[in-house]
Design a protein around this motif. Structure first.
Motif, short mmCIF file in Angstrom:
data_model
loop_
_atom_site.label_atom_id
_atom_site.label_comp_id
_atom_site.label_asym_id
_atom_site.label_seq_id
_atom_site.Cartn_x
_atom_site.Cartn_y
_atom_site.Cartn_z
N LEU A 379 0.82 -1.21 0.00
CA LEU A 379 0.00 0.00 0.00
C LEU A 379 0.86 1.27 0.00
CD1 LEU A 379 -2.97 0.30 -0.15
CD2 LEU A 379 -3.12 0.16 2.33
N TRP A 380 2.00 1.20 0.66
CA TRP A 380 2.94 2.32 0.65
C TRP A 380 3.33 2.67 -0.80
CZ3 TRP A 380 7.81 1.90 -1.45
CH2 TRP A 380 8.69 2.98 -1.23
N ALA A 381 3.61 1.63 -1.61
CA ALA A 381 4.00 1.88 -3.01
C ALA A 381 2.86 2.52 -3.78
CB ALA A 381 4.43 0.57 -3.67
N VAL A 382 1.64 2.08 -3.48
CA VAL A 382 0.47 2.64 -4.17
C VAL A 382 0.30 4.11 -3.78
CG1 VAL A 382 -2.05 2.45 -4.38
CG2 VAL A 382 -0.64 0.36 -4.25
N LEU A 383 0.48 4.43 -2.50
CA LEU A 383 0.37 5.82 -2.05
C LEU A 383 1.50 6.68 -2.63
CD1 LEU A 383 -0.64 5.07 1.65
CD2 LEU A 383 -2.12 6.04 -0.12
N PHE A 384 2.67 6.09 -2.78
CA PHE A 384 3.81 6.79 -3.39
C PHE A 384 3.43 7.21 -4.82
CE2 PHE A 384 8.69 6.65 -2.75
CZ PHE A 384 8.90 7.74 -3.59
N TRP A 385 2.86 6.26 -5.56
CA TRP A 385 2.43 6.57 -6.92
C TRP A 385 1.35 7.66 -6.92
CZ3 TRP A 385 3.65 6.04 -11.93
CH2 TRP A 385 4.72 5.18 -12.24
N LEU A 386 0.38 7.53 -6.01
CA LEU A 386 -0.68 8.54 -5.94
C LEU A 386 -0.08 9.92 -5.65
CD1 LEU A 386 -3.50 6.68 -3.97
CD2 LEU A 386 -3.69 7.62 -6.29
N ASN A 387 0.91 9.95 -4.76
CA ASN A 387 1.57 11.21 -4.41
C ASN A 387 2.28 11.81 -5.64
OD1 ASN A 387 3.26 12.16 -1.32
ND2 ASN A 387 2.99 13.34 -3.20
N ILE A 388 2.94 10.96 -6.41
CA ILE A 388 3.62 11.43 -7.63
C ILE A 388 2.59 11.92 -8.66
CG2 ILE A 388 5.01 10.71 -9.62
CD1 ILE A 388 6.53 8.82 -7.75
N LEU A 389 1.51 11.14 -8.83
CA LEU A 389 0.49 11.52 -9.81
C LEU A 389 -0.14 12.85 -9.42
CD1 LEU A 389 -1.11 7.98 -10.22
CD2 LEU A 389 0.00 9.27 -12.06
N ALA A 390 -0.34 13.05 -8.10
CA ALA A 390 -0.92 14.31 -7.63
C ALA A 390 0.03 15.48 -7.87
CB ALA A 390 -1.26 14.20 -6.14
N ALA A 391 1.33 15.23 -7.67
CA ALA A 391 2.31 16.31 -7.81
C ALA A 391 2.59 16.64 -9.28
CB ALA A 391 3.60 15.92 -7.10
N LYS A 392 2.68 15.60 -10.12
CA LYS A 392 3.10 15.85 -11.50
C LYS A 392 1.93 16.14 -12.45
CE LYS A 392 6.73 13.73 -13.20
NZ LYS A 392 8.13 14.17 -13.05
N LYS A 393 0.73 15.76 -12.02
CA LYS A 393 -0.47 15.99 -12.84
C LYS A 393 -0.30 15.43 -14.26
CE LYS A 393 -1.94 19.93 -10.12
NZ LYS A 393 -0.86 19.91 -9.11
N GLN A 394 0.28 14.24 -14.32
CA GLN A 394 0.43 13.54 -15.61
C GLN A 394 -0.16 12.15 -15.44
OE1 GLN A 394 4.79 13.80 -15.80
NE2 GLN A 394 4.53 14.62 -17.85
N SER A 395 -0.37 11.45 -16.56
CA SER A 395 -0.88 10.09 -16.45
C SER A 395 0.27 9.13 -16.14
CB SER A 395 -1.55 9.66 -17.77
OG SER A 395 -0.55 9.49 -18.76
N VAL A 396 -0.07 7.92 -15.70
CA VAL A 396 0.95 6.90 -15.42
C VAL A 396 1.79 6.67 -16.67
CG1 VAL A 396 1.29 4.46 -14.87
CG2 VAL A 396 -0.48 5.77 -13.65
N GLU A 397 1.11 6.56 -17.80
CA GLU A 397 1.81 6.28 -19.06
C GLU A 397 2.78 7.42 -19.42
OE1 GLU A 397 -0.77 5.10 -22.22
OE2 GLU A 397 0.78 5.31 -23.74
#
Ligand code: VG1
Ligand code: CO
Length: 543
Positions: A379-397
């Motif tokens: 879950l930590w890894a998932v939250l890390f990704w969410l944090n990055i997605l929130a900060a960068k405002k880009q898609s995963v791809e």
């Protein structure tokens, strides 16, 4: 209450090795089997009298009765206090968090991780030391020695403890603290990540599905992702932990997390998808119609760590297991930090984290983590990704393809051949070991072998040496083929083949990994005789 010493025959188990003891439930149900193992753990430890033990498991079949036995044995053996999750539940990372937070002596985690559960499936038990991490080899070797010679175990006779609510109880002279399994872990996550930014992301209409696979992360994900971070109800799928994981295989990969994969690769796919395994320490990351390999995920987290409050002042170093792709090495080089290469298994990262040599670490097998605990943490890894997605405002791809454009892509795949004949699998590896000299300088499909060896690791903190950690064939262009036999399977042998090739050309980076790696796949079969020895035409699982 009386302490009963029950005479017993030496326990006939295997060396617990990398990941504790994992066996079929039927094996664990043999008379005194669990008791012998638990007493062997206690006998191998010193000075635990009066100290605290943490106990909990992933909720699989057998979890509660085993917890009752451990509580009575801990009391009879002189522990001062046991901290146990309500209903005997604790994810592996939460157990690690609680051991550290309450300065416990150690912990017992009941889980067979990603292996299926139920009366005909697997059960497991492992011991964690006071840093919250899996017991290193010198501990597990001592337990194994004890298990060969013990003649009795100690248990307190008495009724079972009611574990279904938060409470402070006593058992003989021992205190029992029954905790909500989620609270301490959720608090730790709130300290690490920018929860406000993630809340804003969900408010903006960002969509996600998290598949708990009817395993332990259901209650954790529901609380953190839906209740705290405000994702809409229904974001967490299969949230209820079940004893048999709903007859599923709680392994978050493209094969077993089928429901999630179909959703993320379907029409109207959400922006983000993730899953965790039986005991909550693994993670799979998906974007809309996009799969992030665990090796790439580690590299992306490392490159974007400054988005996360807990890591914004930089990383002391990173580590990856040897078969994990070298993607993170390229990021470490740019950041000017050390990158350590360890054998497979989380216990090797513990020393490096305790010595403050690394902050982040990961394995290709869907395991990622940091020094916030001493286990990998799904879950930590998932939250890390969410944090990055929130900060960068880009898609995963976008995030991953831009990463490849900057650092190059380490095209990577793992092929697993599960439940193959053990003797034949061992022969395949042995033949490879005998052929290192002949391979050196040999050319296959125009690719020249730089060297071939069996990976050996010297721990830079305590000097311990681990040999025979995987056969690797490394080519002059840096491409690699690695062969290993799994240490966690419970049926026959599982052969793992790891394939990697570096692709700097942005125009070729989007090619399907199996196509890009086709030459290496053929070479692996030529060199090792995979089809001949396994009797299979294709792998059981391709990641
Ligand atoms: C597998 C993985 C390894 C991981 C181990 C425990 O081991 O390959 O990377 O550390 O499982 O993971 P093996 O020996 O089967 O390859 V888990 O989620 O059990 O805690
Ligand atoms: Co696991």
């Amino acid at each position: 209450m009386t302490i009963k010493k029950i005479s017993t025959t030496p326990y006939q188990g295997q060396n617990p090795g990398t990941s504790g003891l994992r066996k079929k439930v039927k094996v664990f149900q043999q008379k005194n089997y669990l008791e012998n193992f638990v007493q062997s753990i206690f006998n191998s430890l010193d000075n635990y009298q009066g100290q605290t033990l943490v106990v909990g498991g992933d909720g699989r079949y057998g979890n509660i009765p085993a917890t009752q036995t451990i509580l009575k044995m801990a009391a009879a053996n002189g522990f001062g206090r046991v901290i146990v999750g309500c209903n005997a539940l604790l994810s592996t990372p939460a157990a690690s968090c609680i051991i550290r937070k309450y300065s416990a002596f150690g912990g017992i985690v009941l889980s067979a991780s990603h292996n299926p559960g139920g009366p005909d499936e697997d059960f497991g038990i492992k011991y964690n030391i006071s840093n919250g991490g899996p017991a290193p080899e010198k501990y597990t070797d001592a337990m194994y020695e004890q298990s060969k010679s013990i003649t009795e175990y100690k248990i307190l006779q008495g009724d079972d403890i009611a574990l279904d609510r938060v409470a402070e109880l006593a058992l003989g002279d021992m205190k029992i603290s029954i905790l909500d399994p989620v609270v301490d872990y959720a608090e730790l996550m709130a300290e690490i990540f920018d929860f406000d930014a993630i809340k804003t992301l969900f408010k903006s209409g960002f969509t996600m599905k998290f598949d708990a696979m009817h395993a332990i992360t259901g209650p954790y994900a529901k609380n953190i992702i839906e209740d705290v971070l405000g994702a809409p109800a229904g974001t967490v799928l299969n949230e209820k932990p079940l004893e048999d994981f709903g007859k599923g295989h709680p392994d978050p990969n493209l094969t077993y997390a089928k429901e999630l994969v179909e959703c993320l690769f379907g029409k109207n796919a959400p922006d983000f998808g993730a899953a965790s395994d039986g005991d909550g320490d693994r993670n799979m990351i998906l974007g809309n119609n996009f799969f992030v390999t665990p090796s790439d995920s580690l590299a992306v987290l490392t490159a974007n760590a400054e988005c996360v409050p807990a890591y914004k002042n930089g990383l002391s170093g990173v580590a990856r297991s040897m078969p994990t792709s070298c993607a993170v090495d390229n990021v470490a080089k740019e950041l000017g930090i050390n990158c350590f290469e360890t054998p497979t298994g989380w216990k090797f990262f513990g020393n490096l984290m305790d010595a403050h040599k690394v902050t982040l670490c990961g394995e290709e097998s869907f395991g990622t983590g940091s020094n916030h605990v001493r286990e990998k943490d799904g879950l930590w890894a998932v939250l890390f990704w969410l944090n990055i997605l929130a900060a960068k405002k880009q898609s995963v791809e976008q995030i991953v393809t831009e990463h490849w454009a900057k650092y190059g892509r380490n095209i990577y795949s793992r092929h697993d051949y599960e439940a193959v004949d053990k003797a034949k699998a061992e022969q395949l590896v042995e033949n490879l070991r005998n052929g290192f000299e002949a391979l050196k300088g040999a050319t296959f499909n125009g690719m020249k072998v730089a060297f071939a060896d069996d990976f050996s690791y010297t721990d830079s903190v305590d000097g311990s040496v681990s040999t025979k950690q995987g056969v690797r064939i490394v080519f002059e262009d840096g491409s690699r083929i690695v062969f290993r036999l799994s240490g966690t399977g419970t049926e026959g042998a599982t052969l793992r083949i790891y394939l990697e090739r570096f692709e700097p050309d942005i125009k070729k980076q989007r090619e399907d990994a199996q196509i890009s790696l086709a030459d290496l796949i053929t070479i692996a079969d030529d060199i090792a005789g995979v089809r001949k020895f396994t009797g299979r035409d294709a792998p059981t699982v391709i990641t």
